[in-house]
Design a protein around this motif. Structure first.
Motif, PDB file in Angstrom:
ATOM      1  N   ASN A   1       0.820  -1.212   0.000  1.00 47.54           N
ATOM      2  CA  ASN A   1       0.000   0.000   0.000  1.00 47.54           C
ATOM      3  C   ASN A   1       0.853   1.261   0.000  1.00 47.54           C
ATOM      4  OD1 ASN A   1      -2.643   0.830  -0.298  1.00 47.54           O
ATOM      5  ND2 ASN A   1      -2.942   1.244   1.871  1.00 47.54           N
TER       6      ASN A   1
ATOM      7  N   PRO B   1     -13.191   2.972   1.482  1.00 45.93           N
ATOM      8  CA  PRO B   1     -12.698   4.211   2.118  1.00 45.93           C
ATOM      9  C   PRO B   1     -13.809   5.223   2.353  1.00 45.93           C
ATOM     10  CG  PRO B   1     -12.177   4.247  -0.215  1.00 45.93           C
ATOM     11  CD  PRO B   1     -12.798   2.892   0.049  1.00 45.93           C
TER      12      PRO B   1
ATOM     13  N   LEU C   1      -9.254   2.639   7.220  1.00 45.25           N
ATOM     14  CA  LEU C   1      -8.109   1.922   6.671  1.00 45.25           C
ATOM     15  C   LEU C   1      -7.749   0.820   7.659  1.00 45.25           C
ATOM     16  CD1 LEU C   1      -5.950   4.963   5.499  1.00 45.25           C
ATOM     17  CD2 LEU C   1      -7.368   3.489   4.064  1.00 45.25           C
ATOM     18  N   GLN C   2      -7.350  -0.329   7.142  1.00 47.12           N
ATOM     19  CA  GLN C   2      -7.143  -1.495   7.988  1.00 47.12           C
ATOM     20  C   GLN C   2      -6.139  -1.240   9.107  1.00 47.12           C
ATOM     21  OE1 GLN C   2      -9.089  -4.373   7.210  1.00 47.12           O
ATOM     22  NE2 GLN C   2      -8.555  -4.758   9.340  1.00 47.12           N
TER      23      GLN C   2
ATOM     24  N   SER D   1      -5.051   6.662   0.457  1.00 46.14           N
ATOM     25  CA  SER D   1      -4.923   5.949   1.731  1.00 46.14           C
ATOM     26  C   SER D   1      -4.121   6.785   2.720  1.00 46.14           C
ATOM     27  CB  SER D   1      -4.245   4.588   1.517  1.00 46.14           C
ATOM     28  OG  SER D   1      -2.962   4.763   0.929  1.00 46.14           O
TER      29      SER D   1
ATOM     30  N   GLN E   1      -7.992  -5.321   0.292  1.00 46.18           N
ATOM     31  CA  GLN E   1      -8.209  -4.191   1.184  1.00 46.18           C
ATOM     32  C   GLN E   1      -7.391  -2.985   0.751  1.00 46.18           C
ATOM     33  OE1 GLN E   1     -10.536  -3.907   3.878  1.00 46.18           O
ATOM     34  NE2 GLN E   1      -9.936  -1.876   3.199  1.00 46.18           N
ATOM     35  N   ASN E   2      -6.143  -3.211   0.340  1.00 48.47           N
ATOM     36  CA  ASN E   2      -5.310  -2.116  -0.133  1.00 48.47           C
ATOM     37  C   ASN E   2      -5.846  -1.522  -1.420  1.00 48.47           C
ATOM     38  OD1 ASN E   2      -3.593  -2.384   2.019  1.00 48.47           O
ATOM     39  ND2 ASN E   2      -2.048  -3.549   0.918  1.00 48.47           N
TER      40      ASN E   2
ATOM     41  N   ALA F   1      -8.722   0.649  -0.578  1.00 47.48           N
ATOM     42  CA  ALA F   1      -8.344   1.853   0.153  1.00 47.48           C
ATOM     43  C   ALA F   1      -7.877   2.967  -0.774  1.00 47.48           C
ATOM     44  CB  ALA F   1      -7.250   1.529   1.166  1.00 47.48           C
ATOM     45  N   THR F   2      -7.203   2.601  -1.856  1.00 48.90           N
ATOM     46  CA  THR F   2      -6.635   3.608  -2.749  1.00 48.90           C
ATOM     47  C   THR F   2      -7.394   3.747  -4.055  1.00 48.90           C
ATOM     48  OG1 THR F   2      -5.143   1.981  -3.784  1.00 48.90           O
ATOM     49  CG2 THR F   2      -4.334   3.157  -1.838  1.00 48.90           C
TER      50      THR F   2
END
Length: 535
Positions: free
Chosen positions: A73, A284, A334-335, A428, A509-510, A513-514
């Motif tokens: 990430n 997000p 964010l995780q 992120s 997940q990454n 997020a972005t």
């Protein structure tokens, strides 16, 4: 009849070629990454991207100055081989590598500047605001209020470009990695106009190039051997299917024909619910309840904490939202920001309210919680909050349901006691969620005001990397955990299926997020690129 030695050798050679060809075909097929990309319309023109389906194709065909590593990430070099920030994080200098488009036209600093000036005045990309907010003079230029000389994009030489920001922007690399900052083949754009991306001979610069567009909407890409980092590309082909998670698509996923179902529609959840590859991915987007920190009762931190602890977010997510969300205790979806802090404790909530002078809710003033009518989900959530506060604290909260114009006007002028809120980011970076709590920020609807928080945010704006992350975490802990400036409720979520038995180098997940995907990270498990004959 006996064969001659010559005929025997020819037969052997033919058999060997056949075996070798079959092996190559087999490896090519095995090294093809197939995506059920969703049913939304797609475009190959970065200036017109408005859907996740198009974003996924963009990431394969084009490369900007910076990319995001889908495993870590973190930003990593793209067209820019290196970069450095100024000490105040108000300028960023990027050194471009020597590379070209698929038609061998070089990519230079002038290409980048012309691309971004074009996008500022012609883009309908849903992330365009990242560009107008980041670069000095960009917004004014986008609405024809200044000429290009006022825009903070400076060409130092053919391989060096310097960006000037309107304020310290240590998150600039994350912004540059989005499609908003796409670099375009301007020699093609100038010649063909807005239809430049409609050509079957699409000019691009990413790890893949267009192989074919089928009538049914399927998009086939093949490796771009002119891509500067081609030797490290593990995939040979990408196939984007215009499909969701129907029964036939899901069967193809189970059979290994599809590697990734990028979005499982709600009506398909029952079909895939038991699959161990099913991932519930945090988006997000965070939803919360604003608190008027200036209100005579709500300015007591004990009251604010009592309101937060009285909400059972598990029931909120599972029952009110039908499992289509994730419980939130942090304002940052964010995780790595999830801290496991206590989210629900009715007994502690009662103790705090009693300590504030309202035992069992006695003498507590009747409050109003404002929401908007456009989304019935919001009303359901707000009604649930009122029920929690009544049952767990003994206090009454009325729901005021207004249209968006009246709702947003009341929120802007701090004319409420409690109010629905939410935020979405395309990078992120925790600051994009926390900045609204700065005392002078226009989005600070709850009028939270803490000089220590403001100082931490100012300090973080001058830092990068781990130091910045630590400062932002301190700021969030102060505002949310210690002072409960607002009440985080839930994060939006999405269901995906990724075949982790066969593939690796992918973190859903990454990617969520972005909003960016790096196909360079994806590879077959236990097979290195140099062992794949298709390469």
């Amino acid at each position: 009849m006996k064969l001659s030695l010559k005929h025997s050798f020819c037969a052997f050679l033919a058999l060997s070629i056949s075996i070798l060809f079959s092996s190559c075909v087999k490896n090519m097929a095995a090294n093809t990454f197939t995506i059920a990309n969703g049913t939304g319309a797609v475009t190959f023109n970065p200036a017109q991207i408005t859907s996740a389906e198009s974003e996924r194709i963009y990431a394969a065909l084009y490369e900007g100055l910076v990319t995001i590593n889908s495993e870590t990430n973190q930003p990593q070099p793209g067209l820019a081989a290196a970069w450095h920030f100024s000490g105040d994080n108000r300028t960023l200098t990027l050194i471009l590598r020597k590379t070209s488009w698929t038609d061998d036209t070089p990519i230079t600093a002038e290409t980048v500047k012309k691309s971004w000036l074009y996008l500022l005045q012609n883009s309908t990309n849903s992330k365009k605001f990242l560009m107008t907010e980041l670069i000095k003079g960009a917004y004014a230029f986008s609405v024809n209020q200044c000429d290009e000389s006022a825009v903070g994009i400076e060409i130092v030489n053919d391989s060096t470009i310097k960006l000037h920001f309107t304020s310290p922007r240590p998150d600039a690399l994350q912004c540059l990695a989005t499609s908003a900052f796409a670099v375009l083949p301007m020699h093609v754009v100038d010649a063909a106009g807005q239809a430049w991306a409609d050509s079957d001979a699409l000019v691009c610069n990413g790890p893949f190039k267009l192989l074919s567009k089928e009538n049914n909407g399927t998009v086939n890409l093949t490796e771009n051997r002119k891509y500067w980092n081609h030797s490290n590309l593990a995939l040979a082909r990408l196939i984007f299917l215009p499909a969701g998670a129907s029964s036939s698509v899901y069967q193809d996923f189970k059979d290994g024909k599809i590697a990734w179902i990028a979005q499982v529609p709600e009506n398909s959840y029952g079909l895939v619910a038991g699959d161990r590859n099913l991932q519930k991915v945090m988006q997000p987007v965070v939803h919360y309840c604003y608190i008027n920190n200036n209100h005579g009762t709500l300015n007591d931190v004990k009251v604010r904490k009592a309101l937060s602890l009285a909400i059972d977010r598990r029931i909120l997510v599972e029952d009110v939202l039908d499992g289509k969300a994730i419980e939130a205790t942090s304002i940052v979806p964010l995780q790595e920001w999830q801290n496991g802090n206590e989210a629900f404790n009715a007994e502690k909530a009662k103790e705090l309210l009693s300590a504030a002078g309202y035992p069992a809710g006695k003498n507590f003033p009747e409050l109003t919680l404002v929401t908007n009518t456009e989304d019935l989900r919001h009303l359901s959530v707000m009604n649930y909050l009122a029920r929690c506060w009544k049952e767990n604290l003994g206090i009454s909260v009325n729901i005021e349901d207004a249209d968006w114009a009246h709702f947003s006007a009341k929120r802007r002028r701090n004319g409420y006691e409690l109010c629905r809120g939410g935020w979405q980011s395309f990078t992120s970076d925790g600051a994009s969620f926390l900045e609204q709590l700065i005392s002078t920020d226009a989005e600070n609807a709850g009028k939270y005001n803490n000089p220590k928080f403001d100082a931490l945010m100012r300090q973080a704006a001058l830092c990068t990397g781990d130091q910045r992350h630590d400062l932002l975490k301190q700021a969030e802990n102060l505002a949310i955990e210690e002072e409960c400036a607002l009440i985080p409720l839930f994060y939006e979520s999405e269901l995906q299926l990724f075949n982790s038995d066969t593939w690796e180098g992918f973190n859903a997940q990454n990617v969520a997020a972005t909003g960016t995907l790096n196909y360079m990270n994806i590879r077959l498990k236990n097979i290195s690129p140099d062992k794949i004959m298709a390469k």
